[in-house]
Design an enzyme around this catalytic site. Sequence first.
Site, mmCIF file in Angstrom:
data_model
loop_
_atom_site.group_PDB
_atom_site.id
_atom_site.type_symbol
_atom_site.label_atom_id
_atom_site.label_comp_id
_atom_site.label_asym_id
_atom_site.label_seq_id
_atom_site.Cartn_x
_atom_site.Cartn_y
_atom_site.Cartn_z
ATOM 1 N N LYS A 83 -24.709 -49.222 5.116
ATOM 2 C CA LYS A 83 -24.839 -49.641 3.716
ATOM 3 C C LYS A 83 -23.606 -49.072 3.013
ATOM 4 C CE LYS A 83 -25.777 -48.903 -0.123
ATOM 5 N NZ LYS A 83 -24.771 -49.052 -1.206
ATOM 6 N N GLU A 98 -21.698 -35.607 4.497
ATOM 7 C CA GLU A 98 -20.300 -35.282 4.144
ATOM 8 C C GLU A 98 -20.199 -35.409 2.637
ATOM 9 O OE1 GLU A 98 -17.688 -34.408 5.993
ATOM 10 O OE2 GLU A 98 -18.822 -34.427 7.850
ATOM 11 N N CYS A 148 -12.473 -36.340 -1.254
ATOM 12 C CA CYS A 148 -13.409 -35.220 -1.147
ATOM 13 C C CYS A 148 -12.653 -33.921 -0.971
ATOM 14 C CB CYS A 148 -14.334 -35.451 0.037
ATOM 15 S SG CYS A 148 -13.466 -35.790 1.565
ATOM 16 N N GLU A 191 -16.857 -30.865 -9.342
ATOM 17 C CA GLU A 191 -15.963 -31.858 -8.745
ATOM 18 C C GLU A 191 -15.669 -32.969 -9.758
ATOM 19 O OE1 GLU A 191 -17.441 -34.715 -5.819
ATOM 20 O OE2 GLU A 191 -15.705 -34.247 -4.573
HETATM 21 P P1 NAD Z 1 -22.400 -41.666 -4.143
HETATM 22 O O1 NAD Z 1 -23.180 -40.468 -3.727
HETATM 23 O O2 NAD Z 1 -22.609 -42.196 -5.499
HETATM 24 O O3 NAD Z 1 -22.681 -42.898 -3.144
HETATM 25 C C1 NAD Z 1 -22.468 -42.832 -1.758
HETATM 26 C C2 NAD Z 1 -23.305 -43.892 -1.054
HETATM 27 O O4 NAD Z 1 -24.688 -43.601 -1.230
HETATM 28 C C3 NAD Z 1 -23.109 -45.310 -1.618
HETATM 29 O O5 NAD Z 1 -23.178 -46.236 -0.552
HETATM 30 C C4 NAD Z 1 -24.290 -45.478 -2.538
HETATM 31 O O6 NAD Z 1 -24.657 -46.816 -2.733
HETATM 32 C C5 NAD Z 1 -25.368 -44.727 -1.774
HETATM 33 N N1 NAD Z 1 -26.484 -44.241 -2.583
HETATM 34 C C6 NAD Z 1 -26.477 -43.889 -3.886
HETATM 35 N N2 NAD Z 1 -27.721 -43.492 -4.269
HETATM 36 C C7 NAD Z 1 -28.512 -43.593 -3.182
HETATM 37 C C8 NAD Z 1 -29.885 -43.312 -2.918
HETATM 38 N N3 NAD Z 1 -30.712 -42.861 -3.866
HETATM 39 N N4 NAD Z 1 -30.360 -43.514 -1.675
HETATM 40 C C9 NAD Z 1 -29.541 -43.956 -0.691
HETATM 41 N N5 NAD Z 1 -28.234 -44.246 -0.879
HETATM 42 C C10 NAD Z 1 -27.724 -44.055 -2.104
HETATM 43 O O7 NAD Z 1 -20.875 -41.291 -3.902
HETATM 44 P P2 NAD Z 1 -19.565 -42.133 -4.276
HETATM 45 O O8 NAD Z 1 -19.367 -42.105 -5.763
HETATM 46 O O9 NAD Z 1 -19.616 -43.441 -3.578
HETATM 47 O O10 NAD Z 1 -18.422 -41.275 -3.574
HETATM 48 C C11 NAD Z 1 -17.793 -40.176 -4.169
HETATM 49 C C12 NAD Z 1 -18.353 -38.882 -3.595
HETATM 50 O O11 NAD Z 1 -18.237 -38.887 -2.177
HETATM 51 C C13 NAD Z 1 -17.584 -37.644 -4.057
HETATM 52 O O12 NAD Z 1 -18.488 -36.624 -4.386
HETATM 53 C C14 NAD Z 1 -16.780 -37.260 -2.832
HETATM 54 O O13 NAD Z 1 -16.430 -35.917 -2.761
HETATM 55 C C15 NAD Z 1 -17.702 -37.652 -1.716
HETATM 56 N N6 NAD Z 1 -16.941 -37.853 -0.480
HETATM 57 C C16 NAD Z 1 -17.090 -36.962 0.558
HETATM 58 C C17 NAD Z 1 -16.330 -37.109 1.716
HETATM 59 C C18 NAD Z 1 -16.446 -36.155 2.880
HETATM 60 O O14 NAD Z 1 -16.033 -36.509 3.984
HETATM 61 N N7 NAD Z 1 -16.955 -34.941 2.721
HETATM 62 C C19 NAD Z 1 -15.427 -38.162 1.813
HETATM 63 C C20 NAD Z 1 -15.299 -39.036 0.732
HETATM 64 C C21 NAD Z 1 -16.068 -38.888 -0.396
#
Ligand code: NAD
Length: 493
Positions: free
Chosen positions: A175, A250, A284, A385
């Site tokens: 997803k 992650e 990230c 962040e």
């Molecule tokens: P997000 O948490 O908003 O969304 C991530 C994914 O989760 C999306 O596909 C979203 O649709 C889904 N999602 C959201 N709510 C959900 C729920 N209740 N149940 C199931 N799935 C759900 O994050 P984002 O805004 O897409 O990405 C940015 C974040 O990701 C930042 O905090 C960044 O640091 C982190 N990130 C971490 C890494 C790593 O490798 N550690 C890499 C890239 C980004």
Amino acid sequence: MSKYQMYIAGEWVDADSSDWLDTMDPYRGAAWAQIPRGRSSDVSRAVAAAKEAMTIGPWATMSASQRGRVLRNIGDAISQNAERLAEVEVRDNGKLLAEVQGQLSAVAECWYYYAGLADKLEGASIPVEKPNTVVFTTREPVGVVAALTAWNSPLWFATVKAAPALAAGCAVVVKPSEFASASTLELATLMKDAGMPAGVFSVVTGLGSEAGAALVEHPDVAKITFTGSDVTGAKIAEAAARTLKRVSLELGGKSPNIVFDDADLDLAATGVVSGIFGAAGQMCAAGSRVLVQNSIKDELTEKVVNLARNIQLGDPMDPRTNVGPISTPPQYQKVLDYIQVAEADGARCILGGKPAAGPGITEGQFIEPTIYTDVANDMRIAQEEVFGPILSIIEFDDEEEAVRIGNDVAYGLVAGVWTRDVGRALRMSKSLDAGTVWVNTYRMYSYMVPFGGMKRSGLGREHGREAVYDFLETKSIVMSTDINKPSNAFVMR
Ligand code: NAD
């Protein structure tokens, strides 16, 4: 406007509801494609197909070497279609074309890496202390895997999750983020052509709160692998706990990039700039806190400001551009909000601090590279962040203080250390709460090197050999060779 369908059970389909979501081109600030708004019935079809492929076949009945061959074909298909994939990714999330092209060659190599590992996932023979007993272990796929990914590097995340999971013999339902799903759908096209049997890899698009939540809750999903924010990560861990699913996360970071007075300051300044202004800080691993030893604070600050002042903002497709747009409207607003927070807390802005304007810069999507000094580590700008091009400069006296400030945040993803002293580099690496410590370099990733966070930055490690074991269960087979003598039924053997 392009219209994508989802890929479920080997077929291209609309959502059951026939609802659609717009996906934006962040540079132009306009919708460029539509994706289906999948919900729980779409998720259920994808999970059922994954379960069938894994238990009845054909994935379950193929040899590990045959599965590896399919993964290798996927790597080839990615190399052959890299140009198109890169264009779609840039269109969808505004990342620099040059960066996506570099990432794509690593993406193809990553498929080859796990293709090679697929038939080397061996068990062990254990010489137990019991007489007349033969014991060995096998490695079995954990089950259907749900992969949820973020918008900043969708192809990379889909790859580092799906490639090891498929090498382990699992089936995967992805997803992707609703803000950038197109490249993952393009990947599904290539996987189909590469010979991936129906059902083994599906992509369900939609909102996190609908398709994402349904996938995480689904009783036939055995393992969740998630990349995203810590807030969503915590919700996912909670949902996983209710059904005792395996979960790896992650998450975000507030990483320290630490510069000592014996460092090569030109090298360090470049590393600092790359660590926070690369990808407009939407990473990230952003080195959003620069910790600088006080004797060199002015000199390093001047070098960083000079480099940052010359950053070329603009069209991510243009090879002259250094930094592209902020990828999503909510993220743009979040960065602006943090500028207010920093100023209210008394941080001193020495560069940027506002939306960017000028030729080649589209309104509402660009923020000037921004630098704050006089930052105390307990300010919100140093603790939370931002995920944008905002750097905080914080001073320290000595190694001990650098470690204390470096670790004084909820996160623990990565850290940078700039020094010529090898002993100091090793001491710092040991003391910092970080899954990765980069010494005299920053943003150096490889699919071969374990990556993941401590503390609020996550659970588990991706990349490398380790990642594949997250998708396997060890089974112990214990056999008696002594079948003639009945044993005492009431005593443990
Ligand atoms: P997000 O948490 O908003 O969304 C991530 C994914 O989760 C999306 O596909 C979203 O649709 C889904 N999602 C959201 N709510 C959900 C729920 N209740 N149940 C199931 N799935 C759900 O994050 P984002 O805004 O897409 O990405 C940015 C974040 O990701 C930042 O905090 C960044 O640091 C982190 N990130 C971490 C890494 C790593 O490798 N550690 C890499 C890239 C980004």
